[in-house]
Design an enzyme around this catalytic site. Structure first.
Site, PDB file in Angstrom:
ATOM      1  N   LEU A 141      18.616   5.395   5.359  1.00  0.00           N
ATOM      2  CA  LEU A 141      19.557   6.518   5.234  1.00  0.00           C
ATOM      3  C   LEU A 141      19.614   7.035   3.794  1.00  0.00           C
ATOM      4  O   LEU A 141      19.354   8.202   3.535  1.00  0.00           O
ATOM      5  CB  LEU A 141      20.932   6.042   5.727  1.00  0.00           C
ATOM      6  CG  LEU A 141      21.866   7.100   6.260  1.00  0.00           C
ATOM      7  CD1 LEU A 141      21.249   7.920   7.378  1.00  0.00           C
ATOM      8  CD2 LEU A 141      23.155   6.430   6.785  1.00  0.00           C
ATOM      9  N   CYS A 153       9.042   9.740  -0.515  1.00  0.00           N
ATOM     10  CA  CYS A 153      10.437   9.520  -0.912  1.00  0.00           C
ATOM     11  C   CYS A 153      10.442   9.301  -2.426  1.00  0.00           C
ATOM     12  O   CYS A 153       9.570   8.611  -2.964  1.00  0.00           O
ATOM     13  CB  CYS A 153      11.022   8.321  -0.185  1.00  0.00           C
ATOM     14  SG  CYS A 153      11.031   8.564   1.610  1.00  0.00           S
ATOM     15  N   CYS A 172       1.554   6.306   2.027  1.00  0.00           N
ATOM     16  CA  CYS A 172       2.519   6.961   2.910  1.00  0.00           C
ATOM     17  C   CYS A 172       2.596   8.425   2.528  1.00  0.00           C
ATOM     18  O   CYS A 172       2.592   8.763   1.345  1.00  0.00           O
ATOM     19  CB  CYS A 172       3.897   6.313   2.790  1.00  0.00           C
ATOM     20  SG  CYS A 172       5.131   7.062   3.881  1.00  0.00           S
ATOM     21  N   ASN A 208      14.433  -1.306  -6.649  1.00  0.00           N
ATOM     22  CA  ASN A 208      13.419  -2.092  -7.354  1.00  0.00           C
ATOM     23  C   ASN A 208      12.542  -1.156  -8.166  1.00  0.00           C
ATOM     24  O   ASN A 208      11.831  -0.337  -7.596  1.00  0.00           O
ATOM     25  CB  ASN A 208      12.566  -2.873  -6.349  1.00  0.00           C
ATOM     26  CG  ASN A 208      13.380  -3.935  -5.656  1.00  0.00           C
ATOM     27  OD1 ASN A 208      14.030  -4.758  -6.307  1.00  0.00           O
ATOM     28  ND2 ASN A 208      13.400  -3.903  -4.343  1.00  0.00           N
ATOM     29  N   GLU A 256      -0.334  -4.638   1.640  1.00  0.00           N
ATOM     30  CA  GLU A 256       0.267  -5.941   1.391  1.00  0.00           C
ATOM     31  C   GLU A 256       1.139  -6.418   2.537  1.00  0.00           C
ATOM     32  O   GLU A 256       1.730  -5.625   3.251  1.00  0.00           O
ATOM     33  CB  GLU A 256       1.101  -5.869   0.114  1.00  0.00           C
ATOM     34  CG  GLU A 256       0.190  -5.690  -1.083  1.00  0.00           C
ATOM     35  CD  GLU A 256       0.927  -5.722  -2.397  1.00  0.00           C
ATOM     36  OE1 GLU A 256       0.283  -6.078  -3.389  1.00  0.00           O
ATOM     37  OE2 GLU A 256       2.120  -5.401  -2.443  1.00  0.00           O
ATOM     38  N   CYS A 278      11.060  -4.742  -1.936  1.00  0.00           N
ATOM     39  CA  CYS A 278      10.948  -3.459  -1.214  1.00  0.00           C
ATOM     40  C   CYS A 278      10.513  -2.353  -2.156  1.00  0.00           C
ATOM     41  O   CYS A 278      11.056  -2.197  -3.233  1.00  0.00           O
ATOM     42  CB  CYS A 278      12.294  -3.023  -0.674  1.00  0.00           C
ATOM     43  SG  CYS A 278      13.125  -4.234   0.278  1.00  0.00           S
ATOM     44  N   CYS A 312       7.019  -9.431   6.313  1.00  0.00           N
ATOM     45  CA  CYS A 312       7.151  -7.992   6.139  1.00  0.00           C
ATOM     46  C   CYS A 312       5.741  -7.410   6.148  1.00  0.00           C
ATOM     47  O   CYS A 312       4.909  -7.787   5.327  1.00  0.00           O
ATOM     48  CB  CYS A 312       7.854  -7.732   4.809  1.00  0.00           C
ATOM     49  SG  CYS A 312       7.953  -5.986   4.389  1.00  0.00           S
ATOM     50  N   SER A 329      11.305  -0.285  10.723  1.00  0.00           N
ATOM     51  CA  SER A 329      12.098   0.494   9.772  1.00  0.00           C
ATOM     52  C   SER A 329      11.506   1.892   9.689  1.00  0.00           C
ATOM     53  O   SER A 329      10.303   2.055   9.485  1.00  0.00           O
ATOM     54  CB  SER A 329      12.053  -0.178   8.397  1.00  0.00           C
ATOM     55  OG  SER A 329      12.704   0.634   7.436  1.00  0.00           O
ATOM     56  N   GLY A 387       4.065   2.209   4.220  1.00  0.00           N
ATOM     57  CA  GLY A 387       3.829   3.181   5.279  1.00  0.00           C
ATOM     58  C   GLY A 387       5.010   3.430   6.192  1.00  0.00           C
ATOM     59  O   GLY A 387       5.999   2.697   6.173  1.00  0.00           O
ATOM     60  N   GLU A 388       4.889   4.479   6.981  1.00  0.00           N
ATOM     61  CA  GLU A 388       5.921   4.850   7.941  1.00  0.00           C
ATOM     62  C   GLU A 388       5.408   4.477   9.344  1.00  0.00           C
ATOM     63  O   GLU A 388       4.530   5.151   9.897  1.00  0.00           O
ATOM     64  CB  GLU A 388       6.199   6.366   7.834  1.00  0.00           C
ATOM     65  CG  GLU A 388       7.033   6.946   8.950  1.00  0.00           C
ATOM     66  CD  GLU A 388       8.336   6.199   9.222  1.00  0.00           C
ATOM     67  OE1 GLU A 388       9.148   6.012   8.304  1.00  0.00           O
ATOM     68  OE2 GLU A 388       8.524   5.790  10.387  1.00  0.00           O
ATOM     69  N   CYS A 442      10.222   5.638  -4.068  1.00  0.00           N
ATOM     70  CA  CYS A 442       9.341   4.644  -3.432  1.00  0.00           C
ATOM     71  C   CYS A 442       7.952   4.667  -4.053  1.00  0.00           C
ATOM     72  O   CYS A 442       7.298   5.709  -4.113  1.00  0.00           O
ATOM     73  CB  CYS A 442       9.254   4.913  -1.934  1.00  0.00           C
ATOM     74  SG  CYS A 442       8.069   3.848  -1.080  1.00  0.00           S
TER      75      CYS A 442
END
Ligand code: SAH
Ligand code: SF4
Length: 359
Positions: free
Chosen positions: A218, A114, A110, A294, A90, A337, A103, A195, A163-164, A117
């Site tokens: 962080l 985390c 990913c 979220n 997306e 997010c 964005c 990011s 994704g990273e 996420c």
């Protein structure tokens, strides 16, 4: 077929040279593709007919196919893009008074998992190609159309989608170069943000190869909690991460790092944790961006209460750290997010799992 969106300036001139063309044709082509948004070689009238013909036979300009577009009440737009083999990613457009931010995603899924996420919960599918990354910007500008001043509406890009980015390093950097290139989008380095969850060696490479604004996720004031929320912390713990942030600032286009901090009720949002955080980052010039969590299906986390977010912010502000709370945009279309491509991606995985089962 060579998709020209896959080639940054360097690769495009190599491609043209191999065809026996002069490298400056690359700059001409880039202006047509990115500044004019053109995908039809026949329309590129200042390029010799012979070259246009050769390109039409051997090359294309193709952004990922849009499967669905959704428009939020607040003007946020979300595009679901088909990147083949059952994967979708997306891109989200967020209009604001004096800027338009896109964005974008860099991977389908990913690998970093985390705990808060939705993308991480879906697992990793694959890296996006350069064309699939820059194609999000190409497509979105095209779709939105020029503004009243005749400019493309997207003035800022944040790599904060799925994704990273730093684990798809080469393709991310080629896409960044196209965003910055004066013959393509010509965005300033300050208006393009990567990011990262903190891939330390890749942060050093980015600083050397293509420094842009940097946001670091962080989310916790100490290693114990960060190990749990952001598992890559076990590999690159806070001390190393913060040292990498300081090194990055030596060449960054901005003189601060943006720290992102997701606000999870009862997990990382106490006043005491805010104080610990102030102490942790005291040697890194930074700003904080607090992101109210979220929710997505199958999560046990809850969003911090507004008063808790306010108190947390006050502690940071009193310590002299500029702190903003991210407005939740587009939550009626699950575009906020960490919510991206939840439903569809889940289906995709089930389909993949099923077909693996059949094989
Ligand atoms: N992989 C990169 C960039 C994509 S995520 C990174 O982790 O930085 C963009 C931001 O959204 C990150 O700060 C991420 O931690 C945050 N995020 C992820 N899931 C979220 C959720 N459910 N609610 C709020 N923010 C979330
Ligand atoms: Fe990956 Fe970023 Fe989500 Fe972590 S927060 S799982 S690094 S996309």
């Amino acid at each position: 077929m060579q998709n020209l969106l896959d080639l940054d300036a360097h690769a495009l001139s190599a491609y043209l040279t191999a065809m026996g063309e002069k490298p400056f044709r690359g700059r001409q082509l880039m202006r047509w593709i990115y500044q004019d948004g053109e995908s039809d070689f026949a329309a590129m009238t200042d390029i010799a007919a012979a070259l246009r013909g050769k390109l039409a036979q051997n090359a294309c300009i193709t952004a990922p196919e849009v499967m669905r577009e959704e428009l939020s009440d607040d003007g946020t737009r979300k595009w679901l893009l088909n990147v083949g083999t059952g994967n979708a990613v997306e891109a989200v457009y967020i209009p604001e008074e004096n800027r338009g931010t896109l964005c974008i995603s860099t991977q389908a899924g990913c690998a970093l998992d985390c705990s808060f996420c939705s993308t991480g919960k879906q697992g990793f599918n694959r890296n996006l190609s350069v064309a699939e990354i820059i194609g999000q910007l190409w497509w979105a500008n095209h779709q939105l159309g020029r503004n009243a001043e005749g400019l493309w509406p997207i003035s800022n890009v944040v790599m904060m989608g799925m994704g990273e980015p730093l684990l798809n390093f080469d393709n991310t950097v080629s896409a960044l170069r196209l965003m910055l290139d004066d013959h393509a989008y010509g965005l300033s380095r300050r208006r393009v943000t990567v990011s990262t969850s903190g891939i330390v060696p890749a942060m050093d490479r980015l600083r050397e190869e293509c420094p842009v604004a940097l946001a670091v996720s962080l989310h916790a004031p100490n290693d114990k909690l960060r190990d749990e929320l952001v598992p890559i912390n076990r590999k690159y713990p806070l001390k190393e991460l913060l040292a990498a942030c300081r090194r990055y600032l030596e060449r960054a286009p901005r003189d601060f790092i943006t720290f992102e901090y997701v606000m999870l009720e009862g997990v990382n949002d106490s006043v005491q944790q805010a104080r610990e955080l102030v102490n942790l980052v005291r040697d890194v010039p930074c700003k904080f961006n607090l992101i109210p969590f979220n929710p997505f299906p199958q999560t046990h986390y809850r969003r911090s209460r507004p008063e808790a977010i306010q108190q947390f912010r006050d502690v940071l502000m009193q310590a002299g750290i500029v702190t903003t709370t991210r407005k939740t945009r587009g939550d009626d279309i699950a575009a906020a997010c960490g919510q991206l491509a939840g439903q569809v991606q889940d289906k995709t995985r089930r389909t993949l799992n099923r077909s693996v089962g059949v094989v």
